[in-house]
Scaffold this active site. Structure first.
Site, PDB file in Angstrom:
ATOM      1  N   GLY A  41     -38.209  -9.045   4.920  1.00  0.00           N
ATOM      2  CA  GLY A  41     -38.876  -8.781   3.655  1.00  0.00           C
ATOM      3  C   GLY A  41     -37.885  -8.652   2.519  1.00  0.00           C
ATOM      4  O   GLY A  41     -36.665  -8.743   2.718  1.00  0.00           O
ATOM      5  N   ILE A  83     -35.298  -5.789   6.601  1.00  0.00           N
ATOM      6  CA  ILE A  83     -35.558  -6.727   7.694  1.00  0.00           C
ATOM      7  C   ILE A  83     -35.836  -5.902   8.942  1.00  0.00           C
ATOM      8  O   ILE A  83     -35.058  -5.012   9.300  1.00  0.00           O
ATOM      9  CB  ILE A  83     -34.377  -7.680   7.948  1.00  0.00           C
ATOM     10  CG1 ILE A  83     -34.030  -8.467   6.685  1.00  0.00           C
ATOM     11  CG2 ILE A  83     -34.700  -8.641   9.095  1.00  0.00           C
ATOM     12  CD1 ILE A  83     -32.845  -9.402   6.835  1.00  0.00           C
ATOM     13  N   VAL A  84     -36.953  -6.191   9.598  1.00  0.00           N
ATOM     14  CA  VAL A  84     -37.326  -5.504  10.829  1.00  0.00           C
ATOM     15  C   VAL A  84     -37.052  -6.428  12.006  1.00  0.00           C
ATOM     16  O   VAL A  84     -37.475  -7.591  12.009  1.00  0.00           O
ATOM     17  CB  VAL A  84     -38.807  -5.086  10.813  1.00  0.00           C
ATOM     18  CG1 VAL A  84     -39.201  -4.462  12.147  1.00  0.00           C
ATOM     19  CG2 VAL A  84     -39.077  -4.120   9.676  1.00  0.00           C
ATOM     20  N   GLY A 103     -46.684 -16.359   0.724  1.00  0.00           N
ATOM     21  CA  GLY A 103     -45.605 -15.713   1.454  1.00  0.00           C
ATOM     22  C   GLY A 103     -45.863 -15.687   2.948  1.00  0.00           C
ATOM     23  O   GLY A 103     -47.009 -15.490   3.395  1.00  0.00           O
ATOM     24  N   ALA A 104     -44.805 -15.871   3.729  1.00  0.00           N
ATOM     25  CA  ALA A 104     -44.949 -15.910   5.178  1.00  0.00           C
ATOM     26  C   ALA A 104     -45.551 -14.622   5.723  1.00  0.00           C
ATOM     27  O   ALA A 104     -46.379 -14.646   6.642  1.00  0.00           O
ATOM     28  CB  ALA A 104     -43.584 -16.159   5.819  1.00  0.00           C
ATOM     29  N   ASP A 105     -45.164 -13.485   5.152  1.00  0.00           N
ATOM     30  CA  ASP A 105     -45.687 -12.210   5.650  1.00  0.00           C
ATOM     31  C   ASP A 105     -47.194 -12.123   5.481  1.00  0.00           C
ATOM     32  O   ASP A 105     -47.915 -11.649   6.379  1.00  0.00           O
ATOM     33  CB  ASP A 105     -44.994 -11.037   4.949  1.00  0.00           C
ATOM     34  CG  ASP A 105     -45.009 -11.134   3.421  1.00  0.00           C
ATOM     35  OD1 ASP A 105     -45.324 -12.224   2.875  1.00  0.00           O
ATOM     36  OD2 ASP A 105     -44.701 -10.121   2.767  1.00  0.00           O
ATOM     37  N   ASP A 148     -51.213  -4.836   2.276  1.00  0.00           N
ATOM     38  CA  ASP A 148     -49.858  -4.646   2.803  1.00  0.00           C
ATOM     39  C   ASP A 148     -49.023  -3.916   1.764  1.00  0.00           C
ATOM     40  O   ASP A 148     -48.813  -4.412   0.654  1.00  0.00           O
ATOM     41  CB  ASP A 148     -49.224  -5.996   3.138  1.00  0.00           C
ATOM     42  CG  ASP A 148     -47.916  -5.858   3.899  1.00  0.00           C
ATOM     43  OD1 ASP A 148     -47.392  -4.728   4.020  1.00  0.00           O
ATOM     44  OD2 ASP A 148     -47.404  -6.877   4.397  1.00  0.00           O
ATOM     45  N   THR A 192     -42.627  -4.171  -0.815  1.00  0.00           N
ATOM     46  CA  THR A 192     -41.983  -4.147  -2.123  1.00  0.00           C
ATOM     47  C   THR A 192     -43.037  -4.382  -3.207  1.00  0.00           C
ATOM     48  O   THR A 192     -43.056  -3.715  -4.239  1.00  0.00           O
ATOM     49  CB  THR A 192     -40.885  -5.216  -2.198  1.00  0.00           C
ATOM     50  OG1 THR A 192     -39.964  -5.013  -1.117  1.00  0.00           O
ATOM     51  CG2 THR A 192     -40.145  -5.144  -3.521  1.00  0.00           C
TER      52      THR A 192
END
Length: 260
Positions: A8, A12-13, A108-110, A130, A133
């Site tokens: 993100g 990053i997770v 966005g991919a997320d 979600d 940010t």
């Protein structure tokens, strides 16, 4: 085992997953300049502490909204985990859902991965919120198609902007006000009320408008770090799914694995 990487704008997770469930997870600040070697040193140490053998990682999937970070994350998978990673939204890592908006490539991919996971778990029309940010609110219809959404400043961004623009306002933590009163008696109390209840009211108002426009029963699914904080003081959410993005990545990875 699968290593799911969700990159993100802020963090990053990295999550080790088995059978679609998270076994271990770690978080690092997003820095597009961080090299694959740096990731590897950090990640191997954490895996060792969690008693996870890196050799047990058989596949890697990456979702990123930070294009510059993709190269070194890909190199991490190839060089240190002996895997060619799946990239969500690209090639064999296609989302597998209809993106019914004016510019599908800009999604966005997320948000797309969240839509995959939410539709897999819940029937009917959905609004997926979600808290990242930015705070995003997305409509996924009963067929699983992504129909569009809303992007609002994340609550941390809003608070940072407020403090930066007003010299006398202090930094405060993101938390619920101490009382249910919406009339603050001091500066910090007034800031908590404005940020917290202002955000709750924004979400409730927008979701009400989205439901009216959708015109069908619609569930609200929340994810992201602050979802549980807001869940304590609103009945807006039908479900809170902290691992929604990781679950979506696992679904895409499993689909790829079943076709190879």
């Amino acid at each position: 085992m699968l290593l799911a990487i969700d990159a993100g704008n802020t963090n990053i997770v990295f999550a080790v997953m088995q059978n679609g469930e998270v076994s271990a997870r770690w978080r690092i600040a997003t820095d597009a300049r961080r090299t694959a070697d740096e990731y590897a040193v950090w990640l191997r140490q954490l895996m060792q502490l969690a008693q996870i053998d890196p050799a047990a990682i058989k596949s890697v999937i990456i979702s990123t909204v930070v294009p510059r970070a993709l190269h070194n994350l890909t190199l991490l998978a190839q060089k240190y985990l002996d895997c060619d990673p799946i990239v969500a939204g690209r090639g064999e890592g296609d989302y597998g859902l209809v993106i019914d908006v004016d510019e599908p490539g800009s999604l966005g991919a997320d948000r797309a991965v969240n839509a995959v996971a939410a539709h897999a778990k819940y029937d009917g029309d959905l609004v997926v919120i979600d808290f990242g940010t930015a705070t995003t609110l997305d409509h996924v219809d009963y067929t699983g198609a992504y129909k569009g959404g809303i992007i609002a400043p994340g609550i941390n961004l809003s608070l940072d902007a407020l403090v930066a623009a007003a010299a006398k306002l202090p930094n405060i933590a993101i938390e619920a006000p101490a009382t249910n009163s919406v009339i603050g008696r001091n500066t910090e109390e007034q800031m908590h009320i404005g940020v917290y209840w202002g955000y709750v009211s924004m979400m409730e108002g927008i979701v009400q408008r989205m439901r009216a426009e959708i015109g069908r029963p619609t569930k609200v699914v929340a994810t992201g770090g602050l979802a549980q904080l807001f869940d304590k003081h609103t009945d807006l959410f039908d479900a809170v799914e902290p691992d929604l993005t990781l679950n979506g990545l696992a679904i895409i990875a499993a689909r790829v694995e079943s076709t190879t």
